[in-house]
Scaffold this active site. Structure first.
Site, PDB file in Angstrom:
ATOM      1  N   ASP A   1       5.392  -1.418   2.912  1.00 16.52           N
ATOM      2  CA  ASP A   1       4.014  -1.279   3.175  1.00 16.52           C
ATOM      3  C   ASP A   1       3.489   0.238   3.614  1.00 16.52           C
ATOM      4  O   ASP A   1       3.802   0.257   4.878  1.00 16.52           O
ATOM      5  CB  ASP A   1       3.473  -2.357   4.410  1.00 16.52           C
TER       6      ASP A   1
ATOM      7  N   GLY B   1      -6.464  -2.315  -3.493  1.00 16.12           N
ATOM      8  CA  GLY B   1      -5.273  -1.962  -3.684  1.00 16.12           C
ATOM      9  C   GLY B   1      -4.822  -1.296  -2.400  1.00 16.12           C
ATOM     10  O   GLY B   1      -5.331  -1.867  -1.251  1.00 16.12           O
ATOM     11  N   VAL B   2      -3.996  -0.299  -2.348  1.00 16.42           N
ATOM     12  CA  VAL B   2      -3.431   0.600  -1.292  1.00 16.42           C
ATOM     13  C   VAL B   2      -4.572   1.121  -0.650  1.00 16.42           C
ATOM     14  O   VAL B   2      -4.493   1.210   0.654  1.00 16.42           O
ATOM     15  CB  VAL B   2      -2.484   1.476  -1.772  1.00 16.42           C
ATOM     16  N   ASP B   3      -5.770   1.418  -1.148  1.00 19.75           N
ATOM     17  CA  ASP B   3      -6.991   2.133  -0.434  1.00 19.75           C
ATOM     18  C   ASP B   3      -7.444   1.039   0.450  1.00 19.75           C
ATOM     19  O   ASP B   3      -7.731   1.260   1.774  1.00 19.75           O
ATOM     20  CB  ASP B   3      -7.890   2.454  -1.586  1.00 19.75           C
TER      21      ASP B   3
ATOM     22  N   SER C   1      -2.209   5.672  -9.213  1.00 21.67           N
ATOM     23  CA  SER C   1      -2.732   5.389 -10.405  1.00 21.67           C
ATOM     24  C   SER C   1      -1.950   4.446 -11.302  1.00 21.67           C
ATOM     25  O   SER C   1      -2.503   3.694 -12.351  1.00 21.67           O
ATOM     26  CB  SER C   1      -2.789   6.502 -11.332  1.00 21.67           C
TER      27      SER C   1
HETATM   28  N1  AR6 Z   1       1.911  -0.277   0.277  1.00 19.60           N
HETATM   29  C1  AR6 Z   1       2.431   0.617  -0.656  1.00 19.60           C
HETATM   30  N2  AR6 Z   1       1.967   0.343  -2.098  1.00 19.60           N
HETATM   31  C2  AR6 Z   1       0.810  -0.304  -2.196  1.00 19.60           C
HETATM   32  C3  AR6 Z   1       0.416  -0.873  -1.324  1.00 19.60           C
HETATM   33  C4  AR6 Z   1       0.788  -0.828   0.215  1.00 19.60           C
HETATM   34  N3  AR6 Z   1       0.330  -1.508   1.325  1.00 19.60           N
HETATM   35  N4  AR6 Z   1      -0.808  -1.847  -1.588  1.00 19.60           N
HETATM   36  C5  AR6 Z   1      -0.617  -1.669  -3.072  1.00 19.60           C
HETATM   37  N5  AR6 Z   1       0.320  -0.731  -3.330  1.00 19.60           N
HETATM   38  P1  AR6 Z   1      -3.697   1.007  -6.536  1.00 19.60           P
HETATM   39  P2  AR6 Z   1      -4.470   3.305  -8.323  1.00 19.60           P
HETATM   40  C6  AR6 Z   1       0.669  -0.150  -4.669  1.00 19.60           C
HETATM   41  O1  AR6 Z   1      -4.429  -0.086  -7.618  1.00 19.60           O
HETATM   42  O2  AR6 Z   1      -3.850   2.645  -9.632  1.00 19.60           O
HETATM   43  C7  AR6 Z   1      -8.577   1.212  -5.459  1.00 19.60           C
HETATM   44  O3  AR6 Z   1      -9.620   0.230  -5.444  1.00 19.60           O
HETATM   45  C8  AR6 Z   1       0.237  -0.888  -6.055  1.00 19.60           C
HETATM   46  O4  AR6 Z   1       1.226  -2.119  -5.959  1.00 19.60           O
HETATM   47  O5  AR6 Z   1      -3.719   0.964  -5.112  1.00 19.60           O
HETATM   48  O6  AR6 Z   1      -4.273   4.503  -8.097  1.00 19.60           O
HETATM   49  C9  AR6 Z   1      -9.040   2.660  -5.312  1.00 19.60           C
HETATM   50  O7  AR6 Z   1     -10.198   2.661  -4.230  1.00 19.60           O
HETATM   51  C10 AR6 Z   1       0.550   0.141  -6.786  1.00 19.60           C
HETATM   52  O8  AR6 Z   1       1.990   0.239  -7.368  1.00 19.60           O
HETATM   53  O9  AR6 Z   1      -4.036   2.647  -6.942  1.00 19.60           O
HETATM   54  C11 AR6 Z   1      -9.265   3.165  -6.506  1.00 19.60           C
HETATM   55  O10 AR6 Z   1     -10.565   2.512  -7.199  1.00 19.60           O
HETATM   56  C12 AR6 Z   1       0.164   1.495  -6.266  1.00 19.60           C
HETATM   57  O11 AR6 Z   1      -0.078   1.186  -4.902  1.00 19.60           O
HETATM   58  C13 AR6 Z   1      -8.228   2.482  -7.523  1.00 19.60           C
HETATM   59  O12 AR6 Z   1      -7.953   1.396  -6.423  1.00 19.60           O
HETATM   60  C14 AR6 Z   1      -1.260   1.907  -6.551  1.00 19.60           C
HETATM   61  O13 AR6 Z   1      -2.136   0.827  -6.752  1.00 19.60           O
HETATM   62  C15 AR6 Z   1      -7.060   3.327  -7.443  1.00 19.60           C
HETATM   63  O14 AR6 Z   1      -6.131   2.759  -8.401  1.00 19.60           O
END
Ligand code: AR6
Length: 175
Positions: free
Chosen positions: A11, A33-35, A124
């Site tokens: 995480d 997501g991660v955000d 992404s």
């Molecule tokens: N630690 C590590 N990796 C993570 C975590 C975590 N706690 N949580 C998720 N991931 P995403 P994007 C991974 O969707 O595609 C948001 O709404 C996840 O499994 O977070 O760039 C933003 O506000 C994936 O492999 O980011 C934007 O609107 C990776 O992080 C949009 O999503 C990225 O997934 C950005 O989309």
């Protein structure tokens, strides 16, 4: 494998590094997501700092590929570097360059902050739909090029699960 690059599962909000990177959107005001995880773990000060950056530097939002830093709030990291990845399918032939810019601009920002280590999520590859294999090659190449310039910073790629970690490792074979 470059000796300044480490690959792990975990995480990212729990990483004990100088800077963690957030896969944000151009509003900088949070999302899923991660955000979502970073804002939840770090607390309100990150949101306030993002609002301030919007008001003073980016009233129209942070452009794709750019990076800005804020506090990491109550997380162990000192900073969050917010970058906006490309939405796959909406960037045509520019997708690759834009994704590479996320990594290089985040690394430049980390150096400016004096960081000696930084952790990246797989920008992404979640909600924004970038194919994981292609994104892995772009991420790795971009980081490797930066490190090959001689910068002294350790880079962690942090995956949410072991499957994503192994896809990354397989995708960068031979690079
Ligand atoms: N630690 C590590 N990796 C993570 C975590 C975590 N706690 N949580 C998720 N991931 P995403 P994007 C991974 O969707 O595609 C948001 O709404 C996840 O499994 O977070 O760039 C933003 O506000 C994936 O492999 O980011 C934007 O609107 C990776 O992080 C949009 O999503 C990225 O997934 C950005 O989309």
């Amino acid at each position: 494998m470059h000796n300044h690059i480490k690959i792990k599962t975990g995480d990212i909000t729990k990483e004990q590094v100088c800077a963690i990177v957030n896969a944000a959107n151009s509003s900088l005001l949070g999302g899923g997501g991660v955000d979502g995880a970073i804002h939840r773990a770090g607390g309100r000060t990150i949101f306030e700092a993002c609002k301030e950056i919007r008001a003073t530097q980016y009233p129209d939002g942070l452009p794709t590929g750019k990076a800005v830093a804020t506090t990491a709030g109550v997380m162990d990291a000192s900073y969050v570097i917010h970058t906006v990845g490309p939405i796959f399918g909406s960037c045509g032939s520019e997708c690759k360059t834009l994704l590479a810019s996320c990594y290089s601009n985040s690394l430049k920002t980390a150096l400016e902050l004096g960081c000696k280590d930084i952790a990246f999520p797989a920008i992404s590859t979640g909600i924004y739909g970038y194919p994981k294999e292609a994104a892995a090659r772009i991420a790795y190449q971009s980081v490797k090029e930066f490190l090959d310039e001689g910068h002294d910073i350790t880079v962690y790629f942090v995956f949410h699960n072991d499957l994503d970690k192994s896809i990354f490792e397989e995708s960068i074979q031979g690079l």
